[in-house]
Design a protein around this motif. Structure first.
Motif, PDB file in Angstrom:
ATOM      1  N   ASN A   1       0.858  -1.186   0.000  1.00 14.96           N
ATOM      2  CA  ASN A   1       0.000   0.000   0.000  1.00 14.96           C
ATOM      3  C   ASN A   1       0.893   1.235   0.000  1.00 14.96           C
ATOM      4  O   ASN A   1       1.566   1.522   0.984  1.00 14.96           O
ATOM      5  N   GLY A   2       0.897   1.968  -1.105  1.00 12.52           N
ATOM      6  CA  GLY A   2       1.758   3.141  -1.212  1.00 12.52           C
ATOM      7  C   GLY A   2       1.112   4.436  -0.784  1.00 12.52           C
ATOM      8  O   GLY A   2       1.693   5.509  -1.001  1.00 12.52           O
ATOM      9  N   HIS A   3      -0.091   4.386  -0.193  1.00 12.22           N
ATOM     10  CA  HIS A   3      -0.790   5.624   0.175  1.00 12.22           C
ATOM     11  C   HIS A   3       0.057   6.404   1.184  1.00 12.22           C
ATOM     12  O   HIS A   3       0.367   5.926   2.271  1.00 12.22           O
ATOM     13  N   ARG A   4       0.388   7.638   0.837  1.00 11.82           N
ATOM     14  CA  ARG A   4       1.358   8.421   1.611  1.00 11.82           C
ATOM     15  C   ARG A   4       0.832   8.857   2.979  1.00 11.82           C
ATOM     16  O   ARG A   4       1.627   9.238   3.848  1.00 11.82           O
ATOM     17  N   ILE A   5      -0.483   8.811   3.193  1.00 14.90           N
ATOM     18  CA  ILE A   5      -0.997   9.213   4.501  1.00 14.90           C
ATOM     19  C   ILE A   5      -0.556   8.269   5.602  1.00 14.90           C
ATOM     20  O   ILE A   5      -0.658   8.596   6.789  1.00 14.90           O
TER      21      ILE A   5
ATOM     22  N   GLU B   1       4.405  11.864   6.948  1.00 17.37           N
ATOM     23  CA  GLU B   1       3.631  12.693   7.868  1.00 17.37           C
ATOM     24  C   GLU B   1       3.429  14.101   7.344  1.00 17.37           C
ATOM     25  O   GLU B   1       2.364  14.702   7.538  1.00 17.37           O
ATOM     26  N   ALA B   2       4.429  14.664   6.679  1.00 11.60           N
ATOM     27  CA  ALA B   2       4.285  16.013   6.128  1.00 11.60           C
ATOM     28  C   ALA B   2       3.165  16.051   5.089  1.00 11.60           C
ATOM     29  O   ALA B   2       2.326  16.957   5.087  1.00 11.60           O
ATOM     30  N   TYR B   3       3.128  15.062   4.214  1.00  9.36           N
ATOM     31  CA  TYR B   3       2.055  14.994   3.211  1.00  9.36           C
ATOM     32  C   TYR B   3       0.702  14.826   3.896  1.00  9.36           C
ATOM     33  O   TYR B   3      -0.281  15.491   3.541  1.00  9.36           O
ATOM     34  N   SER B   4       0.634  13.925   4.878  1.00  6.71           N
ATOM     35  CA  SER B   4      -0.628  13.655   5.553  1.00  6.71           C
ATOM     36  C   SER B   4      -1.178  14.917   6.220  1.00  6.71           C
ATOM     37  O   SER B   4      -2.373  15.207   6.133  1.00  6.71           O
ATOM     38  N   ARG B   5      -0.296  15.671   6.854  1.00  7.16           N
ATOM     39  CA  ARG B   5      -0.730  16.884   7.551  1.00  7.16           C
ATOM     40  C   ARG B   5      -1.002  18.035   6.583  1.00  7.16           C
ATOM     41  O   ARG B   5      -2.055  18.673   6.635  1.00  7.16           O
ATOM     42  N   GLN B   6      -0.054  18.304   5.713  1.00  7.07           N
ATOM     43  CA  GLN B   6      -0.100  19.529   4.917  1.00  7.07           C
ATOM     44  C   GLN B   6      -1.011  19.431   3.704  1.00  7.07           C
ATOM     45  O   GLN B   6      -1.646  20.414   3.328  1.00  7.07           O
TER      46      GLN B   6
ATOM     47  N   GLY C   1      -1.700  13.663  11.739  1.00  2.97           N
ATOM     48  CA  GLY C   1      -0.541  12.787  11.832  1.00  2.97           C
ATOM     49  C   GLY C   1      -0.648  11.717  10.774  1.00  2.97           C
ATOM     50  O   GLY C   1      -1.401  11.866   9.784  1.00  2.97           O
ATOM     51  N   LEU C   2       0.078  10.630  10.937  1.00  3.76           N
ATOM     52  CA  LEU C   2      -0.074   9.492  10.048  1.00  3.76           C
ATOM     53  C   LEU C   2      -1.383   8.778  10.365  1.00  3.76           C
ATOM     54  O   LEU C   2      -1.765   8.650  11.534  1.00  3.76           O
ATOM     55  N   VAL C   3      -2.056   8.295   9.347  1.00  2.41           N
ATOM     56  CA  VAL C   3      -3.370   7.666   9.516  1.00  2.41           C
ATOM     57  C   VAL C   3      -3.209   6.150   9.623  1.00  2.41           C
ATOM     58  O   VAL C   3      -2.567   5.523   8.776  1.00  2.41           O
TER      59      VAL C   3
END
Length: 275
Positions: A190-194, A198-203, A209-211
Motif C-alpha cells: 500500500n503506497g498511500h502516503r498518509i 507525515e508532512a504529506y498527511s498533515r499539509q 498525523g499518520l493515519v
C-alpha cells in the motif's frame, strides 16, 4: 445522487498469486500474534489483503502513491477528478477457507460508481467487488467501498466524529505506531502516503498525523470476532473517523456480534458486525 455505473465501460482485472506462507506468518508477527504457517493451512480472514500486489512503476501512480485512476489496464476505477482517496468500509462473505501455499485468483469488477455533493463539496463513491478463487471455488467475496473527495480548504472545520459506545462485553487495547504502519503498508504493498509521509498527511490531506489504515483496524476486529465466534461467515465494517499513529485505541466486542474501535478521547473510529 448521480449514478455513473451505467456510463462506465465494462471492465475487470484478474490477478493470480501464490498464497506464500511466509508472508502470512509475517503479518501474524506484525499483529503481535506470531505463528508458523504451513502449506495447506487455512489463512485467517482478510489475509488476502497481503497478496495480489499491483507492483507498478512510479509513472503509473497517483500523487498519493496508489495506482492512478482513469483509462489504464491497471485500474478499473475511472478518473473522477477528485484527488483524495479513502477506504470507507466494506462487506465480506467467507465461503471456503483460503489455503496457504496454493495459487489463487482475484477477480475485481466495479459494482457501483456514483457522485453527489456533500457539505464538504463533491464526492465520488466507488464500490469494487473482489472474488477470491482457489481450485475453481469461490473462497471470499469482498465489496470494498471507496470515497474520493477534494483537498480540504486550509480553514475548513473538521467534521465532528461520533462518540463510541461503552457497553462492550470484551475489550482489548491496540497501539498503532509508525513501525506497525510501515510493516502493514509493506505487506499489503500500500503506497498511500498518509500512512508513512507525515508532512504529506498533515499539509496536503489535513490529518493530525499518520493515519492508521482502515483495513488494519478491520483486520484486528475480524480476528477479535473470530476468537469470539469461531470461523466467520460474514463481516461488514464502516470507518467513521480516522485514528492517528500516535493514538492508542480500544477494540470492542459485544455479544450480539457488534464491534467497534474507540479512540483515546472516546470517539468512534470504526463500527463492524460479524456473524
Amino acid at each position: 445522487m448521480e449514478n455513473l455505473a451505467q456510463n462506465a465501460p465494462p471492465h475487470e482485472m484478474r490477478q493470480t498469486d501464490v498464497m506464500d506462507p511466509a508472508r502470512a506468518a509475517a503479518l501474524l508477527a506484525t499483529l503481535g500474534r506470531p505463528a508458523a504457517v504451513q502449506t495447506g493451512d487455512a489463512l485467517p480472514p482478510f489475509f488476502h489483503q497481503i497478496y495480489f500486489w499491483q507492483a507498478l512503476p512510479p509513472a503509473e501512480l497517483g500523487r498519493d502513491g496508489h495506482p492512478a485512476t482513469g483509462a489504464s489496464d491497471n485500474s478499473v476505477i475511472p478518473d473522477l477528478g477528485l484527488p483524495r482517496r479513502m477506504w470507507a468500509g466494506g462487506r465480506l462473505e467467507f465461503h471456503a477457507p483460503l489455503r496457504a501455499g496454493l495459487a489463487a485468483e482475484k477477480i475485481t469488477t466495479v459494482a457501483d460508481i456514483s457522485r453527489k455533493t456533500g457539505r464538504s463539496g463533491p464526492l465520488g463513491f466507488v464500490t469494487l467487488q473482489h472474488d477470491i478463487m482457489q481450485d475453481g471455488q469461490l473462497t471470499t467475496r469482498e465489496y470494498q467501498d471507496l470515497v474520493y473527495r477534494e483537498d480540504p480548504a486550509p480553514d475548513a472545520a473538521k467534521p465532528q466524529p461520533p462518540i463510541a459506545p461503552v457497553d462492550e462485553t470484551h475489550a482489548e487495547p491496540a497501539i498503532f505506531d509508525t513501525t506497525l504502519l510501515f510493516r502493514y503498508s509493506a505487506l499489503t504493498f500500500n503506497g498511500h502516503r498518509i500512512h508513512y509521509d507525515e508532512a504529506y498527511s498533515r499539509q496536503t490531506e489535513g490529518y493530525d498525523g499518520l493515519v492508521s489504515h482502515g483495513p488494519l483496524l478491520a483486520q484486528l476486529l475480524m480476528l477479535l470476532a473470530e476468537r469470539q465466534l469461531g470461523p466467520l461467515s460474514r463481516f461488514e465494517f464502516r470507518a467513521t473517523s480516522p485514528l492517528m499513529h500516535h493514538e492508542a485505541a480500544t477494540l470492542c466486542w459485544r455479544e450480539d456480534g457488534t464491534l467497534w474501535v474507540r479512540g483515546p478521547d472516546g470517539r468512534q473510529n470504526m463500527t463492524a458486525k460479524a456473524s
